[in-house]
Design an enzyme around this catalytic site. Structure first.
Site, mmCIF file in Angstrom:
data_model
loop_
_atom_site.group_PDB
_atom_site.id
_atom_site.type_symbol
_atom_site.label_atom_id
_atom_site.label_comp_id
_atom_site.label_asym_id
_atom_site.label_seq_id
_atom_site.Cartn_x
_atom_site.Cartn_y
_atom_site.Cartn_z
ATOM 1 N N LEU A 1 0.826 -1.215 0.000
ATOM 2 C CA LEU A 1 0.000 0.000 0.000
ATOM 3 C C LEU A 1 0.854 1.256 0.000
ATOM 4 O O LEU A 1 0.414 2.318 -0.389
ATOM 5 C CB LEU A 1 -0.888 0.027 1.256
ATOM 6 C CG LEU A 1 -1.896 -1.100 1.418
ATOM 7 C CD1 LEU A 1 -2.476 -1.098 2.824
ATOM 8 C CD2 LEU A 1 -2.999 -0.940 0.384
ATOM 9 N N GLY A 2 2.044 1.148 0.509
ATOM 10 C CA GLY A 2 2.897 2.339 0.591
ATOM 11 C C GLY A 2 4.227 1.985 1.206
ATOM 12 O O GLY A 2 4.401 0.914 1.798
ATOM 13 N N GLY A 3 5.139 2.862 1.009
ATOM 14 C CA GLY A 3 6.452 2.682 1.628
ATOM 15 C C GLY A 3 6.863 4.050 2.119
ATOM 16 O O GLY A 3 6.442 5.061 1.563
ATOM 17 N N ASP B 1 4.215 15.433 12.656
ATOM 18 C CA ASP B 1 4.495 15.043 11.266
ATOM 19 C C ASP B 1 3.200 15.099 10.458
ATOM 20 O O ASP B 1 2.886 14.180 9.703
ATOM 21 C CB ASP B 1 5.115 13.636 11.242
ATOM 22 C CG ASP B 1 5.935 13.402 9.980
ATOM 23 O OD1 ASP B 1 6.248 14.388 9.268
ATOM 24 O OD2 ASP B 1 6.277 12.238 9.692
ATOM 25 N N SER C 1 7.706 -0.812 4.780
ATOM 26 C CA SER C 1 6.690 -0.945 3.750
ATOM 27 C C SER C 1 5.371 -1.318 4.414
ATOM 28 O O SER C 1 5.358 -1.984 5.449
ATOM 29 C CB SER C 1 7.080 -2.045 2.772
ATOM 30 O OG SER C 1 8.381 -1.793 2.290
HETATM 31 N N1 LIG Z 1 -4.020 1.678 7.709
HETATM 32 C C1 LIG Z 1 -3.719 1.894 6.435
HETATM 33 N N2 LIG Z 1 -4.618 1.662 5.449
HETATM 34 C C2 LIG Z 1 -4.316 1.898 4.155
HETATM 35 N N3 LIG Z 1 -3.132 2.408 3.740
HETATM 36 C C3 LIG Z 1 -2.190 2.681 4.661
HETATM 37 C C4 LIG Z 1 -2.422 2.433 6.057
HETATM 38 N N4 LIG Z 1 -1.324 2.791 6.747
HETATM 39 C C5 LIG Z 1 -0.440 3.241 5.845
HETATM 40 N N5 LIG Z 1 -0.931 3.196 4.591
HETATM 41 C C6 LIG Z 1 -0.243 3.619 3.347
HETATM 42 O O1 LIG Z 1 1.173 3.518 3.548
HETATM 43 C C7 LIG Z 1 1.773 4.834 3.508
HETATM 44 C C8 LIG Z 1 2.911 4.920 4.534
HETATM 45 O O2 LIG Z 1 2.409 4.687 5.851
HETATM 46 P P1 LIG Z 1 2.956 5.442 7.141
HETATM 47 O O3 LIG Z 1 2.290 4.866 8.337
HETATM 48 O O4 LIG Z 1 2.831 6.911 6.946
HETATM 49 O O5 LIG Z 1 4.468 4.963 7.138
HETATM 50 P P2 LIG Z 1 5.865 5.739 7.165
HETATM 51 O O6 LIG Z 1 6.282 5.747 8.584
HETATM 52 O O7 LIG Z 1 6.720 4.850 6.339
HETATM 53 O O8 LIG Z 1 5.651 7.111 6.598
HETATM 54 C C9 LIG Z 1 0.617 5.813 3.754
HETATM 55 O O9 LIG Z 1 0.874 7.074 3.184
HETATM 56 C C10 LIG Z 1 -0.535 5.092 3.077
HETATM 57 O O10 LIG Z 1 -0.492 5.313 1.670
#
Ligand SMILES: Nc1ncnc2c1ncn2[C@@H]1O[C@H](COP(=O)(O)OP(=O)(O)O)[C@@H](O)[C@H]1O
Ligand SMILES: [Mg+2]
Length: 388
Positions: free
Chosen positions: A80-82, A205, A87
């Site tokens: 979903l994201g990194g 943040d 990840s």
């Molecule tokens: N609970 C969730 N449901 C759907 N997507 C998520 C969720 N948590 C994170 N993501 C996706 O992953 C990305 C990175 O998550 P995040 O918690 O911000 O991690 P990091 O510490 O790497 O920034 C988010 O911007 C989103 O796109």
């Protein structure tokens, strides 16, 4: 996470918890109090002990093997994201996984496993903060895994992903004005809750990639890795190593390291500007004087004849001008260089309330048809001109 700085520097940054003690005599355990990294609880028993002594929300402790099952062995096409330190994968908790567990979709954030205390600290901060805070505008932490070198967080799955993915997508239709205001309102309520908690929390943040959306576009704050206990007693600020994201962090915080709830208000102003303009807080692909959104937009915001020039052209004029003006003025006040002149998050919530329209967005009810194609990429077809 491209603009983030300091997230990976060793040790110096101190993430803290908002841990409440169960009895008045008992000292609150706090990640913040542990200035020496070697004293951070790092084995599963110590982590569980620290968490339980501050527990408010029940968290499930997963084994790494269970997470492999939940995520289909961390399938790359389920990512979903990194970001800063790992990840995020989509997963599903099946009834067969363990007796008594509800079947639900989840997001699984795997920390890189570089064994740095920095990563462990951020992971622990999320476990502690999200283990005790609970609000409709904060993402729910379902559980965690602390096994050998593995540090993983398991959250409720947010079907529409981040505001960043929705606002700046080239695939999705532009978010209508009413949805942008719904997001601004939800995120403001989340921050107001943190600032007004019994032990106030500074989120530190706040940015579009850390605001997640459910199917109905309810906004929830996620990623509490940099969250910090607010100042207590007669202290006006907490002193920290400077961490955050370029383009969002308040100027006085960057200059002095003094952190206050008003630093979050500044970042909130930047996100409000992004919602207004459809532009990223930093965009290297734009002409030099337009790369920093705040520098470019701030002088235009206060000019009554010019502020409409900065509104997202993808909205094609489909917005109520008076309300756009109010939102623009709100952003302007949040971005005041003098932190004391910025509004409180509660004032912001109150100002945004009248800008909300009763627009239920769901597959059946609205004139927005929403077809989910993949976890984060939804294709939206706008059937009528505008939701309201
Ligand atoms: N609970 C969730 N449901 C759907 N997507 C998520 C969720 N948590 C994170 N993501 C996706 O992953 C990305 C990175 O998550 P995040 O918690 O911000 O991690 P990091 O510490 O790497 O920034 C988010 O911007 C989103 O796109
Ligand atoms: Mg993040």
């Amino acid at each position: 996470m491209g603009n983030c700085w300091c997230r990976r520097e060793p040790s110096v940054h101190r993430v803290s918890s908002n841990t409440k003690s169960e009895s008045p005599k008992e000292k609150s355990p706090s990640v913040n109090a542990m200035k020496d990294d070697s004293k951070l609880p790092s084995n599963p028993e110590e982590v569980e002990h620290l968490r339980r002594s501050s527990a408010a929300n029940p968290l499930i402790v997963f084994t790494f093997n269970e997470l492999k099952i939940i995520t289909g062995n961390f399938r790359p096409d389920h990512m979903l994201g990194g970001g800063g330190f790992g990840s995020v994968y989509k997963g599903f908790i099946d009834e067969d996984l363990r007796e008594g567990l509800q079947p639900i979709p989840v997001a699984v954030k795997v920390h890189d496993g570089d064994n740095s205390y920095q990563g462990h600290r951020e992971w622990l901060a999320e476990v502690i903060f999200l283990g005790q805070l609970s609000h409709p505008n904060l993402v729910k932490l379902v559980g965690y895994c602390c096994e050998d070198e593995h540090r993983v967080l398991i959250y409720e799955y947010m079907a529409r992903g981040s505001v960043e993915n929705n606002l700046f997508s080239r695939v999705l239709l532009p978010l209508p004005w009413s949805i942008r205001m719904k997001i601004a309102f939800g995120a403001a309520k989340g921050l107001a809750f943190l600032h007004e908690a019994e032990k106030p929390v500074i989120y530190r943040d706040f940015k579009t990639s850390n605001i997640l959306l459910d199917l109905d576009y309810n906004a929830k704050l996620s990623d509490f890795g940099l969250a910090k206990d607010g100042p207590v007693g007669d202290k006006s600020h907490v002193s920290t190593r400077i961490m955050g994201t370029y383009g969002y962090a308040a100027p006085e915080y960057i200059m002095t390291g003094h952190l206050t709830p008003r630093s979050d208000v500044y970042s909130y102003g930047v996100v409000l500007l992004e919602l207004l303009t459809g532009r990223k807080s930093l965009d290297k692909s734009r002409p030099a004087r337009e790369q920093n959104l705040t520098d470019w937009a701030l002088p235009l915001l206060k000019e009554k004849k010019k502020f409409l020039n900065i509104v997202d052209p993808r909205l094609e004029g489909d917005y109520p001008i008076k309300e756009v003006h109010r939102a623009a003025m709100l952003a302007y006040h949040c971005l005041n260089r003098n932190p004391k002149a910025r509004p409180l998050m509660r004032d912001i919530v109150d100002s945004l309330e009248p800008l909300q329209v009763s627009c239920e967005v769901s597959n059946e009810k609205s004139n927005w048809t929403v077809i989910i194609e993949s976890p984060n990429e939804a294709f939206q077809r706008k059937e009528d001109a505008q939701c309201n």
